[in-house]
Design a protein around this motif. Structure first.
Motif, PDB file in Angstrom:
ATOM      1  N   ALA A  27      37.644  42.118  31.311  1.00 58.29           N
ATOM      2  CA  ALA A  27      36.297  41.800  31.807  1.00 58.29           C
ATOM      3  C   ALA A  27      35.397  43.028  31.837  1.00 58.29           C
ATOM      4  O   ALA A  27      34.201  42.939  31.521  1.00 58.29           O
ATOM      5  CB  ALA A  27      36.388  41.171  33.192  1.00 58.29           C
ATOM      6  N   GLU A  28      35.944  44.159  32.223  1.00 57.06           N
ATOM      7  CA  GLU A  28      35.125  45.361  32.300  1.00 57.06           C
ATOM      8  C   GLU A  28      34.695  45.821  30.913  1.00 57.06           C
ATOM      9  O   GLU A  28      33.549  46.224  30.714  1.00 57.06           O
ATOM     10  CB  GLU A  28      35.864  46.455  33.062  1.00 57.06           C
ATOM     11  CG  GLU A  28      36.058  46.092  34.525  1.00 57.06           C
ATOM     12  CD  GLU A  28      36.916  47.074  35.296  1.00 57.06           C
ATOM     13  OE1 GLU A  28      37.427  48.044  34.691  1.00 57.06           O
ATOM     14  OE2 GLU A  28      37.074  46.861  36.507  1.00 57.06           O
ATOM     15  N   VAL A  29      35.580  45.727  29.942  1.00 56.05           N
ATOM     16  CA  VAL A  29      35.236  46.109  28.565  1.00 56.05           C
ATOM     17  C   VAL A  29      34.173  45.165  28.009  1.00 56.05           C
ATOM     18  O   VAL A  29      33.222  45.598  27.359  1.00 56.05           O
ATOM     19  CB  VAL A  29      36.494  46.132  27.671  1.00 56.05           C
ATOM     20  CG1 VAL A  29      36.120  46.302  26.203  1.00 56.05           C
ATOM     21  CG2 VAL A  29      37.450  47.233  28.116  1.00 56.05           C
ATOM     22  N   VAL A  30      34.302  43.875  28.294  1.00 53.74           N
ATOM     23  CA  VAL A  30      33.299  42.903  27.842  1.00 53.74           C
ATOM     24  C   VAL A  30      31.933  43.262  28.421  1.00 53.74           C
ATOM     25  O   VAL A  30      30.922  43.299  27.715  1.00 53.74           O
ATOM     26  CB  VAL A  30      33.702  41.464  28.223  1.00 53.74           C
ATOM     27  CG1 VAL A  30      32.565  40.484  27.931  1.00 53.74           C
ATOM     28  CG2 VAL A  30      34.970  41.040  27.490  1.00 53.74           C
ATOM     29  N   MET A  31      31.896  43.551  29.707  1.00 50.11           N
ATOM     30  CA  MET A  31      30.626  43.878  30.351  1.00 50.11           C
ATOM     31  C   MET A  31      30.045  45.189  29.835  1.00 50.11           C
ATOM     32  O   MET A  31      28.827  45.306  29.657  1.00 50.11           O
ATOM     33  CB  MET A  31      30.796  43.922  31.870  1.00 50.11           C
ATOM     34  CG  MET A  31      31.168  42.587  32.472  1.00 50.11           C
ATOM     35  SD  MET A  31      29.971  41.282  32.142  1.00 50.11           S
ATOM     36  CE  MET A  31      28.668  41.770  33.256  1.00 50.11           C
TER      37      MET A  31
END
Length: 128
Positions: free
Chosen positions: A11-15
């Motif tokens: 999720a953090e990489v996507v954001m």
């Protein structure tokens, strides 16, 4: 033996991919020396049902002034809420909504101002 499912996209990489550089530099940990504007993203919770991952992501916008922080927060909101039906960081984003509205938070560095918003997204795994 059962086939292993592909891992959920981080999720953090996507954001990070969604917000940096479209809005401003983004990170997952606040650096010791903050150069504004800066966006920090952290997954704080969520759930999955085996088909859809629904992360709750905290987005903190740090600006040199209150006005800059709030404007940056609104830019992030617009980009995040417009992300459904796109593929970002290996995730097919199905939905995005505000979980906790923007709020100004006290910052130990009184020369900076921070505005934090929590979003919940929904996405599916990439196809193998």
């Amino acid at each position: 033996m059962a086939e292993l499912l592909a891992a959920w996209p981080d999720a953090e990489v996507v954001m990070l991919e969604l917000l940096d550089p479209a809005v401003a530099p983004a990170c997952t940990a606040t650096p010791e020396k903050i150069v504004t504007p800066l966006i920090r993203v952290v997954r704080t919770g969520g759930s999955d049902d085996g088909i859809t991952d629904s992360p709750v992501v905290e987005v903190t916008c740090i600006g040199a002034t209150r006005t800059e922080s709030w404007a940056l927060s609104e830019q992030c909101r617009q980009v995040i809420l417009a992300s459904p039906n796109t593929v970002v960081g290996g995730a097919l984003i199905d939905a995005a909504s505000t979980f906790t509205p923007p709020q100004q938070i006290p910052d130990p560095d009184l020369d900076k101002r921070s505005v934090t918003t929590n979003f919940v997204l929904a996405w599916r795994r990439p196809r193998s």
